[in-house]
Design a protein around this motif. Structure first.
Motif, PDB file in Angstrom:
ATOM      1  N   LEU A  91       3.169  10.232  -6.688  1.00  0.00           N
ATOM      2  CA  LEU A  91       4.225  10.586  -7.797  1.00  0.00           C
ATOM      3  C   LEU A  91       3.808  10.825  -9.133  1.00  0.00           C
ATOM      4  O   LEU A  91       3.965  11.888  -9.767  1.00  0.00           O
ATOM      5  CB  LEU A  91       5.458  10.029  -7.604  1.00  0.00           C
ATOM      6  N   TYR A  92       2.899  10.015  -9.654  1.00  0.00           N
ATOM      7  CA  TYR A  92       2.634  10.063 -10.839  1.00  0.00           C
ATOM      8  C   TYR A  92       1.375  10.803 -11.299  1.00  0.00           C
ATOM      9  O   TYR A  92       1.705  11.578 -12.441  1.00  0.00           O
ATOM     10  CB  TYR A  92       2.030   8.538 -11.503  1.00  0.00           C
ATOM     11  N   ALA A 116       0.808  -1.220  -0.006  1.00  0.00           N
ATOM     12  CA  ALA A 116       0.109   0.117   0.076  1.00  0.00           C
ATOM     13  C   ALA A 116       0.762   1.241   0.019  1.00  0.00           C
ATOM     14  O   ALA A 116       0.567   2.121  -0.838  1.00  0.00           O
ATOM     15  CB  ALA A 116      -0.779   0.033   1.074  1.00  0.00           C
ATOM     16  N   ASN A 117       1.963   1.329   0.852  1.00  0.00           N
ATOM     17  CA  ASN A 117       2.839   2.378   0.869  1.00  0.00           C
ATOM     18  C   ASN A 117       3.498   2.570  -0.506  1.00  0.00           C
ATOM     19  O   ASN A 117       3.666   3.502  -0.949  1.00  0.00           O
ATOM     20  CB  ASN A 117       3.870   1.810   1.845  1.00  0.00           C
ATOM     21  N   SER A 118       3.841   1.729  -1.054  1.00  0.00           N
ATOM     22  CA  SER A 118       4.689   1.676  -2.330  1.00  0.00           C
ATOM     23  C   SER A 118       3.345   2.173  -3.251  1.00  0.00           C
ATOM     24  O   SER A 118       3.803   3.069  -4.229  1.00  0.00           O
ATOM     25  CB  SER A 118       5.074   0.311  -2.812  1.00  0.00           C
ATOM     26  N   TYR A 119       2.452   1.641  -3.396  1.00  0.00           N
ATOM     27  CA  TYR A 119       1.359   1.715  -4.314  1.00  0.00           C
ATOM     28  C   TYR A 119       1.079   3.288  -4.427  1.00  0.00           C
ATOM     29  O   TYR A 119       0.950   3.991  -5.307  1.00  0.00           O
ATOM     30  CB  TYR A 119       0.324   0.771  -4.242  1.00  0.00           C
ATOM     31  N   LEU A 120       0.620   3.751  -3.307  1.00  0.00           N
ATOM     32  CA  LEU A 120       0.295   5.191  -2.974  1.00  0.00           C
ATOM     33  C   LEU A 120       1.207   6.108  -3.396  1.00  0.00           C
ATOM     34  O   LEU A 120       0.942   7.016  -3.810  1.00  0.00           O
ATOM     35  CB  LEU A 120      -0.216   5.127  -1.340  1.00  0.00           C
ATOM     36  N   ILE A 145      10.231   7.561 -13.496  1.00  0.00           N
ATOM     37  CA  ILE A 145      10.561   8.140 -12.250  1.00  0.00           C
ATOM     38  C   ILE A 145       9.781   7.671 -11.041  1.00  0.00           C
ATOM     39  O   ILE A 145      10.248   7.655  -9.872  1.00  0.00           O
ATOM     40  CB  ILE A 145      10.465   9.740 -12.357  1.00  0.00           C
ATOM     41  N   SER A 146       8.711   7.905 -11.134  1.00  0.00           N
ATOM     42  CA  SER A 146       7.265   7.255 -10.087  1.00  0.00           C
ATOM     43  C   SER A 146       7.802   6.154  -9.491  1.00  0.00           C
ATOM     44  O   SER A 146       7.596   5.865  -8.296  1.00  0.00           O
ATOM     45  CB  SER A 146       6.026   7.368 -10.652  1.00  0.00           C
ATOM     46  N   LEU A 147       8.113   5.136 -10.573  1.00  0.00           N
ATOM     47  CA  LEU A 147       8.380   3.760 -10.087  1.00  0.00           C
ATOM     48  C   LEU A 147       9.525   3.542  -9.394  1.00  0.00           C
ATOM     49  O   LEU A 147       9.678   3.014  -8.519  1.00  0.00           O
ATOM     50  CB  LEU A 147       8.245   2.938 -11.434  1.00  0.00           C
TER      51      LEU A 147
END
Length: 117
Positions: free
Chosen positions: A25-26, A16-20, A34-36
Motif C-alpha cells: 500500500l505504501y 508478514a501479512n500485515s507488513y507486506l 492510510i497504509s498503516l
C-alpha cells in the motif's frame, strides 16, 4: 508451550501479512497513515479468527476487548513510526519491522487474557 508455538506461527504469518500489505500500500499510495490503517484492519480480522479458533481454541473471546487492544496497538505503532521518522534516519520499512516485533509480544500477553477458556 503448544499455545506459545501456535501463537508464534500465527503471529509470524499475520505479521508478514500485515507488513507486506503495509509495504504494498505504501508503495502505491505513499501515505503512512492510510497504509498503516488498512494493513491493521486487514491483519486484525485475520488475527481474530486465527487466534480465536487455532491458537486459543476458544469459542469465547470478546470482540470489543480484541478491538480495544488492537486500537491501542495501532496507536502505539503509529507513535513509534512517527517518533522514529523524526528522531532517526532509519528507513520506514525497518522501523515498521522493528515495531511489529515489539507489538507482537504485547499482543500475545493481551490475547491470552481475551481468549481465556
Amino acid at each position: 508451550m503448544t499455545r506459545v508455538i501456535s501463537f508464534l506461527m500465527v503471529g509470524c504469518f499475520n505479521t508478514a501479512n500485515s507488513y507486506l500489505t503495509f509495504l504494498l500500500l505504501y508503495k502505491f499510495i505513499e501515505n503512512i497513515n492510510i497504509s498503516l490503517l488498512i494493513s491493521y484492519v486487514w491483519a486484525m480480522c485475520v488475527s481474530y479468527l486465527l487466534n480465536k479458533y487455532y491458537v486459543f481454541g476458544s469459542g469465547s473471546g470478546s470482540v470489543f476487548s480484541f478491538l480495544l487492544v488492537n486500537i491501542s496497538l495501532f496507536l502505539l505503532n503509529r507513535g513509534l513510526l512517527e517518533a522514529a521518522l523524526v528522531y532517526t534516519k532509519l528507513p520506514i520499512e525497518i522501523v515498521q519491522a522493528l515495531s511489529l516485533l515489539f507489538l507482537s509480544v504485547l499482543s500475545y500477553l493481551s490475547y491470552s487474557k481475551i481468549f481465556r477458556k
